[in-house]
Write a protein that holds these residues in place. Structure first.
Motif, PDB file in Angstrom:
ATOM      1  N   ILE A  28     -24.168  35.389 -12.420  1.00  0.00           N
ATOM      2  CA  ILE A  28     -24.889  35.439 -11.154  1.00  0.00           C
ATOM      3  C   ILE A  28     -26.382  35.463 -11.471  1.00  0.00           C
ATOM      4  O   ILE A  28     -26.825  36.204 -12.349  1.00  0.00           O
ATOM      5  N   GLN A 108     -33.996  35.678   0.165  1.00  0.00           N
ATOM      6  CA  GLN A 108     -33.078  34.705   0.752  1.00  0.00           C
ATOM      7  C   GLN A 108     -33.745  33.333   0.901  1.00  0.00           C
ATOM      8  O   GLN A 108     -33.128  32.302   0.618  1.00  0.00           O
ATOM      9  N   ARG A 111     -33.940  31.823  -2.518  1.00  0.00           N
ATOM     10  CA  ARG A 111     -32.588  31.415  -2.909  1.00  0.00           C
ATOM     11  C   ARG A 111     -32.268  30.054  -2.292  1.00  0.00           C
ATOM     12  O   ARG A 111     -31.786  29.139  -2.972  1.00  0.00           O
ATOM     13  N   GLU A 112     -32.526  29.929  -0.996  1.00  0.00           N
ATOM     14  CA  GLU A 112     -32.268  28.665  -0.305  1.00  0.00           C
ATOM     15  C   GLU A 112     -33.113  27.532  -0.885  1.00  0.00           C
ATOM     16  O   GLU A 112     -32.633  26.405  -1.027  1.00  0.00           O
ATOM     17  N   GLU A 126     -23.415  26.081  -8.032  1.00  0.00           N
ATOM     18  CA  GLU A 126     -22.654  26.683  -6.951  1.00  0.00           C
ATOM     19  C   GLU A 126     -23.549  27.685  -6.237  1.00  0.00           C
ATOM     20  O   GLU A 126     -24.157  28.550  -6.881  1.00  0.00           O
ATOM     21  N   ALA A 127     -23.616  27.572  -4.920  1.00  0.00           N
ATOM     22  CA  ALA A 127     -24.486  28.455  -4.141  1.00  0.00           C
ATOM     23  C   ALA A 127     -24.143  29.918  -4.351  1.00  0.00           C
ATOM     24  O   ALA A 127     -25.033  30.775  -4.353  1.00  0.00           O
ATOM     25  N   ASP A 128     -22.861  30.224  -4.600  1.00  0.00           N
ATOM     26  CA  ASP A 128     -22.487  31.633  -4.768  1.00  0.00           C
ATOM     27  C   ASP A 128     -22.925  32.207  -6.114  1.00  0.00           C
ATOM     28  O   ASP A 128     -22.766  33.393  -6.368  1.00  0.00           O
ATOM     29  N   GLN A 129     -23.504  31.363  -6.971  1.00  0.00           N
ATOM     30  CA  GLN A 129     -24.085  31.874  -8.215  1.00  0.00           C
ATOM     31  C   GLN A 129     -25.427  32.558  -7.968  1.00  0.00           C
ATOM     32  O   GLN A 129     -25.911  33.274  -8.839  1.00  0.00           O
ATOM     33  N   ARG A 131     -27.640  35.162  -5.744  1.00  0.00           N
ATOM     34  CA  ARG A 131     -27.557  36.286  -4.806  1.00  0.00           C
ATOM     35  C   ARG A 131     -28.963  36.776  -4.498  1.00  0.00           C
ATOM     36  O   ARG A 131     -29.750  37.041  -5.402  1.00  0.00           O
ATOM     37  N   SER A 132     -29.261  36.897  -3.225  1.00  0.00           N
ATOM     38  CA  SER A 132     -30.573  37.418  -2.833  1.00  0.00           C
ATOM     39  C   SER A 132     -30.479  38.934  -2.711  1.00  0.00           C
ATOM     40  O   SER A 132     -29.514  39.474  -2.168  1.00  0.00           O
ATOM     41  N   LYS A 165     -19.510  36.499 -12.605  1.00  0.00           N
ATOM     42  CA  LYS A 165     -18.876  36.669 -11.296  1.00  0.00           C
ATOM     43  C   LYS A 165     -17.375  36.721 -11.494  1.00  0.00           C
ATOM     44  O   LYS A 165     -16.834  36.191 -12.435  1.00  0.00           O
TER      45      LYS A 165
END
Length: 166
Positions: A28, A108, A111-112, A126-129, A131-132, A165
């Motif tokens: 992550i 956030q 992150r975006e 992968e976006a889920d890698q 975390r804000s 993760k």
């Protein structure tokens, strides 16, 4: 630089974050947002002077019969949690909550922007890698900023590689 949602993101920093995510696919990448503590410190001192928990001593501010070191962020945060804000005056607990929200929003947005950068470059992440995390005022570069340059140093986002993760 790339301007995204009022947050300037250096493309080389985006590249480093994306590289971390691609090199360590099971890890992550924490996007940690930080804010400047100046307003929180000001509200803390004003509220403390108003409710009597902070006094003007001969060599500076005093709290609990001890010199108050506004550069000691941990002490300030503990004192804010214990403080009863005066009615009608500044509420450092609310200011602290707002700072935490702002730092989370900053993280956030970055992150975006990093994910958008990866997509624009044709890089697979992968976006889920990502975390804000909003750190608020807890880890300032300059705990008691004396000028705008010091304050700006506290308004930042950092990338941190975390555990894998699951």
């Amino acid at each position: 630089t790339k301007k995204d949602c009022d947050v300037k993101v250096e493309t080389d920093e985006c590249g480093r974050a994306v590289k971390l995510a691609s090199l360590y696919g099971n890890a992550i990448v924490a996007v940690r947002g930080h804010v400047d503590p100046t307003q929180t410190l000001s509200d803390f001192v004003q509220a403390g002077l108003a409710n009597g928990s902070i006094q003007n001593g001969t060599t500076g501010l005093v709290m609990d019969k001890q010199p108050l070191n506004l550069s000691d962020t941990a002490q300030v945060l503990q004192s804010i949690e214990r403080m009863k804000p005066p009615a009608g005056g500044p509420n450092p607990k609310e200011t602290l909550r707002h700072a935490e929200e702002l730092s989370g929003e900053r993280a956030q947005k970055v992150r975006e922007a990093v994910i958008a950068y990866a997509n624009d470059q044709g890089l697979r992440v992968e976006a889920d890698q990502f975390r804000s995390i909003g750190a608020g005022i807890a880890q300032p570069v300059k705990p008691f900023p004396n000028n705008h340059v010091d304050a700006r140093a506290n308004m930042r986002v950092e990338f941190q590689l975390m555990t894998t993760k699951r």
